[in-house]
Design a protein around this motif. Structure first.
Motif, short mmCIF file in Angstrom:
data_model
loop_
_atom_site.label_atom_id
_atom_site.label_comp_id
_atom_site.label_asym_id
_atom_site.label_seq_id
_atom_site.Cartn_x
_atom_site.Cartn_y
_atom_site.Cartn_z
N ALA A 1 65.85 102.15 7.62
CA ALA A 1 65.34 101.20 6.62
C ALA A 1 64.53 101.96 5.58
O ALA A 1 63.72 102.83 5.91
CB ALA A 1 64.48 100.14 7.30
N ILE A 2 64.75 101.64 4.31
CA ILE A 2 64.11 102.39 3.22
C ILE A 2 62.62 102.07 3.18
O ILE A 2 62.23 100.92 2.99
CB ILE A 2 64.75 102.04 1.87
CG1 ILE A 2 66.26 102.26 1.92
CG2 ILE A 2 64.13 102.87 0.75
CD1 ILE A 2 66.99 101.74 0.70
N PRO A 3 61.76 103.07 3.36
CA PRO A 3 60.32 102.82 3.29
C PRO A 3 59.84 102.82 1.84
O PRO A 3 60.57 103.18 0.92
CB PRO A 3 59.73 104.00 4.07
CG PRO A 3 60.72 105.10 3.86
CD PRO A 3 62.07 104.45 3.74
N ARG A 4 58.59 102.46 1.66
CA ARG A 4 58.01 102.42 0.31
C ARG A 4 57.53 103.79 -0.14
O ARG A 4 57.47 104.73 0.64
CB ARG A 4 56.84 101.42 0.29
CG ARG A 4 57.28 99.97 0.47
CD ARG A 4 56.09 99.03 0.48
NE ARG A 4 55.29 99.17 1.70
CZ ARG A 4 54.22 98.45 1.97
NH1 ARG A 4 53.81 97.54 1.11
NH2 ARG A 4 53.55 98.63 3.09
N LYS A 5 57.20 103.89 -1.43
CA LYS A 5 56.54 105.05 -2.04
C LYS A 5 57.37 106.33 -1.95
O LYS A 5 56.82 107.42 -1.78
CB LYS A 5 55.17 105.27 -1.39
CG LYS A 5 54.22 104.10 -1.58
CD LYS A 5 52.87 104.37 -0.94
CE LYS A 5 51.93 103.19 -1.13
NZ LYS A 5 50.60 103.42 -0.50
N GLY A 6 58.67 106.22 -2.06
CA GLY A 6 59.50 107.42 -2.13
C GLY A 6 59.57 108.24 -0.86
O GLY A 6 60.00 109.40 -0.89
N LYS A 7 59.17 107.66 0.27
CA LYS A 7 59.17 108.43 1.52
C LYS A 7 60.57 108.74 2.03
O LYS A 7 60.74 109.60 2.90
CB LYS A 7 58.38 107.67 2.59
CG LYS A 7 56.90 107.56 2.28
CD LYS A 7 56.16 106.78 3.36
CE LYS A 7 54.68 106.68 3.05
NZ LYS A 7 53.94 105.89 4.08
N MET A 8 61.58 108.07 1.46
CA MET A 8 62.95 108.34 1.89
C MET A 8 63.36 109.76 1.53
O MET A 8 64.17 110.37 2.25
CB MET A 8 63.91 107.33 1.26
CG MET A 8 65.28 107.29 1.89
SD MET A 8 65.23 106.60 3.57
CE MET A 8 66.96 106.73 4.01
N ASP A 9 62.82 110.31 0.45
CA ASP A 9 63.12 111.70 0.09
C ASP A 9 62.74 112.63 1.24
O ASP A 9 63.49 113.53 1.62
CB ASP A 9 62.34 112.11 -1.16
CG ASP A 9 62.81 111.41 -2.42
OD1 ASP A 9 63.61 110.46 -2.31
OD2 ASP A 9 62.38 111.81 -3.52
N TYR A 10 61.56 112.40 1.78
CA TYR A 10 61.06 113.22 2.90
C TYR A 10 61.94 113.04 4.13
O TYR A 10 62.27 114.01 4.83
CB TYR A 10 59.62 112.82 3.21
CG TYR A 10 59.00 113.53 4.39
CD1 TYR A 10 58.44 114.80 4.24
CD2 TYR A 10 58.97 112.93 5.65
CE1 TYR A 10 57.86 115.45 5.33
CE2 TYR A 10 58.40 113.58 6.73
CZ TYR A 10 57.85 114.84 6.57
OH TYR A 10 57.29 115.48 7.65
N ILE A 11 62.35 111.80 4.40
CA ILE A 11 63.18 111.53 5.57
C ILE A 11 64.52 112.26 5.46
O ILE A 11 65.00 112.87 6.42
CB ILE A 11 63.40 110.02 5.74
CG1 ILE A 11 62.07 109.33 6.10
CG2 ILE A 11 64.46 109.73 6.81
CD1 ILE A 11 62.15 107.81 6.09
N VAL A 12 65.14 112.21 4.27
CA VAL A 12 66.42 112.89 4.07
C VAL A 12 66.27 114.39 4.31
O VAL A 12 67.09 115.02 4.98
CB VAL A 12 66.98 112.61 2.66
CG1 VAL A 12 68.22 113.45 2.40
CG2 VAL A 12 67.30 111.13 2.49
N GLU A 13 65.21 114.96 3.76
CA GLU A 13 64.99 116.40 3.91
C GLU A 13 64.82 116.78 5.38
O GLU A 13 65.49 117.70 5.88
CB GLU A 13 63.74 116.81 3.12
CG GLU A 13 63.38 118.28 3.28
CD GLU A 13 62.09 118.63 2.56
OE1 GLU A 13 61.25 119.33 3.17
OE2 GLU A 13 61.92 118.22 1.39
N LYS A 14 63.94 116.09 6.08
CA LYS A 14 63.64 116.46 7.46
C LYS A 14 64.78 116.09 8.41
O LYS A 14 65.05 116.80 9.38
CB LYS A 14 62.33 115.82 7.91
CG LYS A 14 61.13 116.27 7.09
CD LYS A 14 61.05 117.79 7.01
CE LYS A 14 59.95 118.27 6.08
NZ LYS A 14 59.97 119.75 5.90
#
Length: 245
Positions: free
Chosen positions: A85-98
């Motif tokens: 689920a897409i989180p707020r504040k651009g945290k998806m960028d971090y999730i994709v990277e890790k």
């Protein structure tokens, strides 16, 4: 050693043609020259070692002569798809990277009933393009030879209908019948795993009902409450530990 990504269509007859941003990075940032040794991967598991044969500036182009081809065994088994689920504040960028570093095979940005972030069509295209670029750059950095697939932003119901296509599905949440990840993986040896991670407000009762299939297990992530952007990475790490370490 310098490592670069090139699609398979640019590889033929013992040579690799590199253009666009990668050629700019090689020539203008790292300032590689003819004769320098490089490693190229095509995102599908193949890795090529070679030497720069020729460079050109109009347009920017680098030709690499291949001296060795191999398929490194660096990918995770089993293959794990993360429906996050897409989180707020651009945290998806971090999730994709890790998640890429942790070996995820496929990543599905998910919109569930309680997801706050709901981009319009243009926003979906922009975000998906950025996440795919992050997956490529992270694969270069961490030594992966395959790039994880990053899907278009998708609704929960559509992915729930695909559960039967997987050998095992794990849905993390606060259900009364949730078991530990270790228990949920007991007896599972190989195959494709689908992991559902919900938003901060968890999945709705209707979504939990939709996911309740024979091959879907509800899992607990322990006694502490994890944020959505931590939960998916926690599950990927736990699965990798069970099967790879």
């Amino acid at each position: 050693m310098n490592r670069f990504y090139v699609p398979g269509t640019n590889i033929r007859k013992g040579e690799i043609m590199i253009d666009g941003e990668e050629a700019h990075h090689m020539m203008d940032v790292i300032r590689l020259q003819d004769g320098d040794k490089v490693v190229i991967f095509d995102g599908t598991g193949n890795e090529y070692t070679g030497f720069i044969k020729k460079t050109g500036r109009r347009p920017r182009r680098v030709i690499v002569e291949i001296v060795r081809t191999e398929r490194p065994s660096v990918e995770s088994i089993p293959k794990v798809t993360l429906a996050q689920a897409i989180p707020r504040k651009g945290k998806m960028d971090y999730i994709v990277e890790k998640a890429t570093e942790l070996g995820v095979f496929r990543l599905i940005p998910l919109v569930s009933e309680r997801t706050v972030v709901r981009p319009d069509a243009a926003g979906c295209r922009r975000k998906t393009g950025r996440w795919r670029k992050i997956a490529i750059e992270t694969s270069k950095q961490c030594g992966r030879s395959s790039i994880p697939v990053v899907d278009e932003i998708t609704g929960f119901g559509e992915i729930a209908r695909q559960i039967d296509q997987y050998d095992l599905a794990l849905l993390a949440g606060f259900m009364h019948n949730a078991v530990s990840i270790k228990e949920s993986l007991a007896g599972f040896r190989t195959g494709d795993i689908l992991v559902f991670i919900g938003p901060e407000g968890d999945f709705s009762p209707e979504e939990i009902r939709m996911a309740d299939r024979d091959n879907c297990r509800f899992v607990s992530l322990g006694s502490r409450i994890l944020k959505s952007d931590t939960a998916g990475l926690f599950v990927l790490s736990a699965v990798d530990y069970e099967f790879s370490l």
